[in-house]
Design a protein around this motif. Structure first.
Motif, PDB file in Angstrom:
ATOM      1  N   UNK A 134      -3.477 -10.729 -20.425  1.00  0.00           N
ATOM      2  CA  UNK A 134      -4.128 -10.909 -21.729  1.00  0.00           C
ATOM      3  C   UNK A 134      -4.882  -9.614 -22.008  1.00  0.00           C
ATOM      4  N   UNK A 135      -4.496  -8.928 -23.068  1.00  0.00           N
ATOM      5  CA  UNK A 135      -5.036  -7.596 -23.374  1.00  0.00           C
ATOM      6  C   UNK A 135      -5.873  -7.668 -24.642  1.00  0.00           C
ATOM      7  N   UNK A 136      -7.161  -7.367 -24.509  1.00  0.00           N
ATOM      8  CA  UNK A 136      -8.069  -7.386 -25.659  1.00  0.00           C
ATOM      9  C   UNK A 136      -8.111  -5.990 -26.270  1.00  0.00           C
ATOM     10  N   UNK A 137      -7.622  -5.894 -27.498  1.00  0.00           N
ATOM     11  CA  UNK A 137      -7.504  -4.609 -28.175  1.00  0.00           C
ATOM     12  C   UNK A 137      -8.795  -4.259 -28.914  1.00  0.00           C
ATOM     13  N   UNK A 138      -9.046  -2.988 -29.090  1.00  0.00           N
ATOM     14  CA  UNK A 138     -10.255  -2.516 -29.772  1.00  0.00           C
ATOM     15  C   UNK A 138     -10.099  -2.738 -31.279  1.00  0.00           C
ATOM     16  N   UNK A 139     -10.838  -3.704 -31.785  1.00  0.00           N
ATOM     17  CA  UNK A 139     -10.723  -4.074 -33.196  1.00  0.00           C
ATOM     18  C   UNK A 139     -11.172  -2.972 -34.143  1.00  0.00           C
ATOM     19  N   UNK A 140     -11.966  -2.035 -33.652  1.00  0.00           N
ATOM     20  CA  UNK A 140     -12.382  -0.922 -34.510  1.00  0.00           C
ATOM     21  C   UNK A 140     -11.175  -0.091 -34.947  1.00  0.00           C
ATOM     22  N   UNK A 141     -10.209   0.045 -34.069  1.00  0.00           N
ATOM     23  CA  UNK A 141      -8.973   0.747 -34.416  1.00  0.00           C
ATOM     24  C   UNK A 141      -7.984  -0.178 -35.114  1.00  0.00           C
ATOM     25  N   UNK A 142      -7.800  -1.365 -34.567  1.00  0.00           N
ATOM     26  CA  UNK A 142      -6.737  -2.253 -35.030  1.00  0.00           C
ATOM     27  C   UNK A 142      -7.091  -2.973 -36.322  1.00  0.00           C
ATOM     28  N   UNK A 143      -8.350  -3.323 -36.511  1.00  0.00           N
ATOM     29  CA  UNK A 143      -8.735  -4.103 -37.700  1.00  0.00           C
ATOM     30  C   UNK A 143      -9.410  -3.264 -38.779  1.00  0.00           C
ATOM     31  N   UNK A 144     -10.322  -2.378 -38.394  1.00  0.00           N
ATOM     32  CA  UNK A 144     -11.081  -1.627 -39.390  1.00  0.00           C
ATOM     33  C   UNK A 144     -10.399  -0.350 -39.863  1.00  0.00           C
ATOM     34  N   UNK A 145      -9.770   0.363 -38.950  1.00  0.00           N
ATOM     35  CA  UNK A 145      -9.173   1.629 -39.378  1.00  0.00           C
ATOM     36  C   UNK A 145      -7.653   1.549 -39.277  1.00  0.00           C
ATOM     37  N   UNK A 146      -7.070   2.140 -38.264  1.00  0.00           N
ATOM     38  CA  UNK A 146      -5.612   2.174 -38.196  1.00  0.00           C
ATOM     39  C   UNK A 146      -5.071   3.178 -39.197  1.00  0.00           C
ATOM     40  N   UNK A 147      -3.879   3.676 -38.938  1.00  0.00           N
ATOM     41  CA  UNK A 147      -3.263   4.601 -39.880  1.00  0.00           C
ATOM     42  C   UNK A 147      -3.850   5.988 -39.896  1.00  0.00           C
ATOM     43  N   UNK A 148      -4.615   6.354 -38.838  1.00  0.00           N
ATOM     44  CA  UNK A 148      -5.218   7.688 -38.769  1.00  0.00           C
ATOM     45  C   UNK A 148      -4.764   8.434 -37.535  1.00  0.00           C
ATOM     46  N   UNK A 149      -4.978   9.732 -37.521  1.00  0.00           N
ATOM     47  CA  UNK A 149      -4.579  10.528 -36.365  1.00  0.00           C
ATOM     48  C   UNK A 149      -5.305  10.090 -35.100  1.00  0.00           C
ATOM     49  N   UNK A 150      -6.561   9.692 -35.246  1.00  0.00           N
ATOM     50  CA  UNK A 150      -7.330   9.221 -34.087  1.00  0.00           C
ATOM     51  C   UNK A 150      -6.971   7.779 -33.756  1.00  0.00           C
ATOM     52  N   UNK A 151      -6.987   6.914 -34.765  1.00  0.00           N
ATOM     53  CA  UNK A 151      -6.778   5.482 -34.508  1.00  0.00           C
ATOM     54  C   UNK A 151      -5.376   5.171 -34.018  1.00  0.00           C
ATOM     55  N   UNK A 152      -4.351   5.761 -34.611  1.00  0.00           N
ATOM     56  CA  UNK A 152      -2.985   5.470 -34.167  1.00  0.00           C
ATOM     57  C   UNK A 152      -2.768   5.963 -32.737  1.00  0.00           C
ATOM     58  N   UNK A 153      -3.284   7.138 -32.429  1.00  0.00           N
ATOM     59  CA  UNK A 153      -3.169   7.653 -31.059  1.00  0.00           C
ATOM     60  C   UNK A 153      -3.853   6.707 -30.077  1.00  0.00           C
ATOM     61  N   UNK A 154      -5.032   6.201 -30.450  1.00  0.00           N
ATOM     62  CA  UNK A 154      -5.771   5.283 -29.578  1.00  0.00           C
ATOM     63  C   UNK A 154      -5.051   3.945 -29.442  1.00  0.00           C
ATOM     64  N   UNK A 155      -4.464   3.463 -30.526  1.00  0.00           N
ATOM     65  CA  UNK A 155      -3.734   2.197 -30.497  1.00  0.00           C
ATOM     66  C   UNK A 155      -2.528   2.274 -29.556  1.00  0.00           C
ATOM     67  N   UNK A 156      -1.789   3.358 -29.660  1.00  0.00           N
ATOM     68  CA  UNK A 156      -0.625   3.539 -28.785  1.00  0.00           C
ATOM     69  C   UNK A 156      -1.065   3.617 -27.329  1.00  0.00           C
ATOM     70  N   UNK A 157      -2.160   4.334 -27.083  1.00  0.00           N
ATOM     71  CA  UNK A 157      -2.665   4.470 -25.719  1.00  0.00           C
ATOM     72  C   UNK A 157      -3.122   3.131 -25.149  1.00  0.00           C
ATOM     73  N   UNK A 158      -3.728   2.285 -26.000  1.00  0.00           N
ATOM     74  CA  UNK A 158      -4.152   0.964 -25.534  1.00  0.00           C
ATOM     75  C   UNK A 158      -2.962   0.118 -25.095  1.00  0.00           C
ATOM     76  N   UNK A 159      -1.897   0.163 -25.881  1.00  0.00           N
ATOM     77  CA  UNK A 159      -0.709  -0.608 -25.531  1.00  0.00           C
ATOM     78  C   UNK A 159      -0.054  -0.039 -24.286  1.00  0.00           C
ATOM     79  N   UNK A 160      -0.023   1.294 -24.197  1.00  0.00           N
ATOM     80  CA  UNK A 160       0.550   1.930 -23.025  1.00  0.00           C
ATOM     81  C   UNK A 160      -0.197   1.517 -21.756  1.00  0.00           C
ATOM     82  N   UNK A 161      -1.515   1.466 -21.858  1.00  0.00           N
ATOM     83  CA  UNK A 161      -2.345   1.100 -20.706  1.00  0.00           C
ATOM     84  C   UNK A 161      -2.212  -0.391 -20.373  1.00  0.00           C
TER      85      UNK A 161
END
Length: 332
Positions: free
Chosen positions: A302-329
């Motif tokens: 069960x993986x709890x994702x950082x909602x600051x990236x997934x819910x509030x932002x997303x679609x940015x150079x920082x947020x998308x990179x962080x989202x991919x890294x979270x899934x990778x981890x």
């Protein structure tokens, strides 16, 4: 005879003049490179490039934008984190400050003005700022016409069914507007390399996943083509259920549904934590006696994702990179 001598003298004088002109021309150019004695002419400083006008077609219309705007109002946090990543924080005049993710907390500083909320722009205040450009996304699209009366307004939201295509287009447009094409290309290359790693891992694993959002004690599910569909559509992780309803708020599901589908991985976004309404954590709600029967819980997946990236932002150079890294981890 006298006439012949005169013609000869005139011819000699013309040759001398021509030779002198040729010497002057050579000394100012290639002769100096060969070690000539004349002092090379210092080139005049290059004039600053005047702003050019770009025309962007987007979901809400067509907008003409002048390059290198100095005052920009940004309503999308993914675009904001991209400008920040590109070293363009100085052009940001105003943002909605009430729900800024912690990683963008610097924009709460008084030198940045408050543009209202994500849903309700402060039109009068924005008008007083006389911005050169306004950038919006999905939460503000209903205000596009009114904002366009104040300044050129560009929609840079994400089409969830074409996530990487629209994300890439938005970033390339930022590069064109601010002369950061090379930097954008470099960052996109890094993100795409990370995506490939996750896709390769997902393909080799044979595992499936369910993506959920917890809000107000309720759980909703998101599948392909949804706001969190990047997990399936871009990163290649097999959805445990292919027919999940595609909607902004997701498909409401029960804990029995989770048990029935029995996902290998359960990805969880905690909305209440992101918007500051948290009374109970997503972990307290999700990890009940029913969900503990699933493979995801039993195997610690069960993986709890950082909602600051997934819910509030997303679609940015920082947020998308962080989202991919979270899934990778998390997807290991």
């Amino acid at each position: 005879m006298t006439r012949k001598i005169s013609l000869l003298l005139v011819t000699i004088m013309m040759m001398l003049v021509a030779a002198a002109c040729g010497t002057t021309s050579t000394n100012s150019g290639s002769n100096n490179a060969a070690g000539g004695s004349s002092t090379p002419t210092t080139p005049a400083p290059e004039a600053a490039k005047a702003p050019t006008e770009l025309t962007f077609k987007h979901q809400l219309g067509e907008t003409k934008v002048k390059t290198n705007p100095k005052k920009v109002v940004v309503f999308d946090y993914g675009i904001l984190d991209s400008l920040d990543k590109l070293g363009l924080d100085s052009v940001v005049t105003a943002v909605p400050q009430s729900n800024l993710p912690p990683y963008l907390a610097k924009y709460k500083d008084a030198k940045f003005k408050n543009a209202g909320t994500l849903q309700e722009p402060a039109f009068e205040k924005i008008n007083e700022m006389s911005p050169d450009l306004i950038i919006i996304s999905g939460r503000q699209q209903g205000h596009y016409a009114e904002l366009s009366k104040i300044a050129p307004t560009v929609f840079m939201g994400i089409d969830n069914k074409k996530y990487m295509e629209t994300f890439t287009e938005n970033m390339e447009r930022l590069g064109q507007i601010f002369g950061k094409e090379a930097a954008v290309k470099e960052e996109l290359a890094k993100i795409n390399a990370s995506i490939k790693k996750v896709k390769d891992t997902a393909a080799a694993s044979g595992k499936n996943a369910l993506v959920t959002l917890v809000s107000g004690g309720k759980v909703t599910a998101y599948g392909t083509g949804s706001r969190f569909g990047i997990i399936h559509d871009v990163l290649g992780i097999t959805p445990v259920e292919k027919n999940i309803e595609v909607s902004t708020h997701g498909q409401t599901i029960s804990f029995e549904f989770i048990v029935e589908k029995n996902p290998d991985y359960l990805f969880v976004v905690d909305r209440e934590t992101a918007v500051g309404e948290s009374k109970t954590t997503a972990k307290q709600i999700i990890e009940n006696e029913l969900v503990k029967k699933t493979n995801a819980f039993k195997n610690g997946k069960i993986v709890y994702l950082d909602a600051n990236y997934w819910y509030l932002s997303g679609g940015g150079l920082v947020s998308v990179a962080a989202m991919v890294q979270e899934i990778e981890k998390g997807f290991k």
